[in-house]
Design an enzyme around this catalytic site. Structure first.
Site, PDB file in Angstrom:
ATOM      1  CG  ASN A  14      -2.188  -0.875   0.899  1.00  8.02           C
ATOM      2  OD1 ASN A  14      -3.050  -0.516   0.105  1.00  8.02           O
ATOM      3  ND2 ASN A  14      -2.234  -2.047   1.516  1.00  8.02           N
ATOM      4  CG  MET A  91       0.511  -5.192  11.586  1.00 14.80           C
ATOM      5  SD  MET A  91      -1.249  -5.310  11.126  1.00 14.80           S
ATOM      6  CE  MET A  91      -1.140  -5.688   9.375  1.00 14.80           C
ATOM      7  CG  LEU A  94      -1.972   5.237  15.660  1.00 14.25           C
ATOM      8  CD1 LEU A  94      -2.522   6.355  14.779  1.00 14.25           C
ATOM      9  CD2 LEU A  94      -0.461   5.366  15.786  1.00 14.25           C
ATOM     10  CG  ASN A 108      -6.520   1.535   9.060  1.00 14.11           C
ATOM     11  OD1 ASN A 108      -5.373   1.165   8.807  1.00 14.11           O
ATOM     12  ND2 ASN A 108      -7.466   0.681   9.451  1.00 14.11           N
ATOM     13  CG  HIS A 110     -10.040  -3.275   7.966  1.00 12.33           C
ATOM     14  ND1 HIS A 110      -9.208  -3.779   8.956  1.00 12.33           N
ATOM     15  CD2 HIS A 110     -11.051  -4.163   7.821  1.00 12.33           C
ATOM     16  CE1 HIS A 110      -9.712  -4.929   9.381  1.00 12.33           C
ATOM     17  NE2 HIS A 110     -10.826  -5.177   8.708  1.00 12.33           N
ATOM     18  CD  GLU A 148     -10.005   8.463  22.105  1.00 13.36           C
ATOM     19  OE1 GLU A 148     -10.138   7.858  23.179  1.00 13.36           O
ATOM     20  OE2 GLU A 148     -10.229   9.672  21.960  1.00 13.36           O
ATOM     21  CB  VAL A 150      -9.762  -1.156  16.993  1.00 13.55           C
ATOM     22  CG1 VAL A 150      -9.086  -1.923  15.851  1.00 13.55           C
ATOM     23  CG2 VAL A 150      -8.757  -0.886  18.098  1.00 13.55           C
ATOM     24  CG  ASP A 151     -10.538  -1.870  12.099  1.00 16.73           C
ATOM     25  OD1 ASP A 151      -9.646  -1.153  11.622  1.00 16.73           O
ATOM     26  OD2 ASP A 151     -10.388  -3.086  12.314  1.00 16.73           O
TER      27      ASP A 151
HETATM   28  C1  GAR Z   1      -3.158  -4.798   3.892  1.00 15.41           C
HETATM   29  O1  GAR Z   1      -4.019  -5.790   3.390  1.00 15.41           O
HETATM   30  C2  GAR Z   1      -3.902  -3.877   4.837  1.00 15.41           C
HETATM   31  O2  GAR Z   1      -5.217  -3.624   4.427  1.00 15.41           O
HETATM   32  C3  GAR Z   1      -3.879  -4.686   6.099  1.00 15.41           C
HETATM   33  O3  GAR Z   1      -2.594  -5.251   6.151  1.00 15.41           O
HETATM   34  C4  GAR Z   1      -2.100  -5.423   4.809  1.00 15.41           C
HETATM   35  C5  GAR Z   1      -0.769  -4.732   4.697  1.00 15.41           C
HETATM   36  O4  GAR Z   1      -0.159  -5.000   3.464  1.00 15.41           O
HETATM   37  N1  GAR Z   1      -4.185  -3.864   7.242  1.00 15.41           N
HETATM   38  C6  GAR Z   1      -4.879  -4.306   8.287  1.00 15.41           C
HETATM   39  O5  GAR Z   1      -5.280  -5.442   8.405  1.00 15.41           O
HETATM   40  C7  GAR Z   1      -5.151  -3.248   9.364  1.00 15.41           C
HETATM   41  N2  GAR Z   1      -6.192  -3.677  10.247  1.00 15.41           N
HETATM   42  P1  GAR Z   1       1.010  -4.083   2.880  1.00 15.41           P
HETATM   43  O6  GAR Z   1       2.096  -3.977   3.964  1.00 15.41           O
HETATM   44  O7  GAR Z   1       1.502  -4.837   1.682  1.00 15.41           O
HETATM   45  O8  GAR Z   1       0.436  -2.739   2.521  1.00 15.41           O
END
Ligand code: GAR
Length: 207
Positions: A14, A91, A94, A108, A110, A148, A150-151
């Site tokens: 990303n 991961m 915050l 963010n 998701h 605050e 999560v998601d």
């Molecule tokens: C992505 O799929 C992102 O949406 C997810 O982790 C992956 C990171 O991939 N994020 C979450 O699950 C946050 N809750 P990347 O390092 O290749 O961007």
């Protein structure tokens, strides 16, 4: 110009989508000024280096408390005059303090259609494992402001992606990234930096 900090923990695809968008002139009024990784081994750091973007490693376990870690992050963000924080596969949760200080200035991505498969414990591949275990036929990705909860913040954009009968968590993750995440995230960041997003409670509208 809005200075953007991208927070990462892993592969950084990303982050790469954001770098590519900036290099193609598609991050209107935004520039990636800093990459912060919670993991010193993250491949995302190599992507930042290759693009000439300064990076820092901030490991939660190097600090005595979540507050102390949050303070160190806040100092980095202030030093670079950051106006938008992007969580791109970050991961570490915050601190409430940062969420408040940067209210509606943290985005963010998701890998599901929130409110499905989100919240505590739903991250990375686990999200796709849960979607396949439930037998859903459609999943997708969401970009949202961070609160605050999560998601739980206001949703900016979502895109649906078909689940195939033969999908594994890995094949589904790849399709969701390619068809949804890598498109939604740069667009939302560009819209934010260009001043096109209006937030009213849980509702985000695009001017
Ligand atoms: C992505 O799929 C992102 O949406 C997810 O982790 C992956 C990171 O991939 N994020 C979450 O699950 C946050 N809750 P990347 O390092 O290749 O961007």
């Amino acid at each position: 110009m809005i200075n953007i900090a991208v927070l990462v923990s892993g592969g950084g695809t990303n982050l790469q989508a954001l770098i590519d968008a900036e290099q193609a002139g598609r991050l209107e009024n935004g520039r990636i000024a800093l990459v912060v990784s919670s993991n010193p081994g993250a491949f995302a750091l190599e992507r930042a280096a290759k693009a000439g973007i300064p990076s820092e490693v901030l490991r939660r376990r190097d600090y005595p408390s979540a507050e102390a870690w949050g303070e160190a992050l806040a100092a980095l963000l202030a030093e670079k005059e950051i106006g938008l924080i992007v969580l791109a596969g970050f991961m570490t949760v915050l601190s409430a303090d940062i969420c408040r200080r940067y209210e509606n200035k943290i985005i963010n991505v998701h890998p599901s259609l929130i409110p499905s498969f989100c919240g505590e414990g739903f991250y990375g591949l686990h999200v796709h494992e849960a979607a396949l275990a439930k037998g859903v036929k459609v999943t997708g990705a969401t970009v949202h402001f961070v609160s605050e909860v999560v998601d739980g913040g206001a949703i900016i954009a979502q895109k649906a992606v078909e689940v195939a009968p033969e999908d594994t968590p890995e094949t589904l993750q790849k399709r969701v990234m390619r068809q949804a995440e890598w498109l939604l995230l740069p667009q939302a960041v560009s819209d934010f930096c260009a001043g096109r997003l209006r937030v009213d409670g849980a509702t985000v509208t695009k001017a």
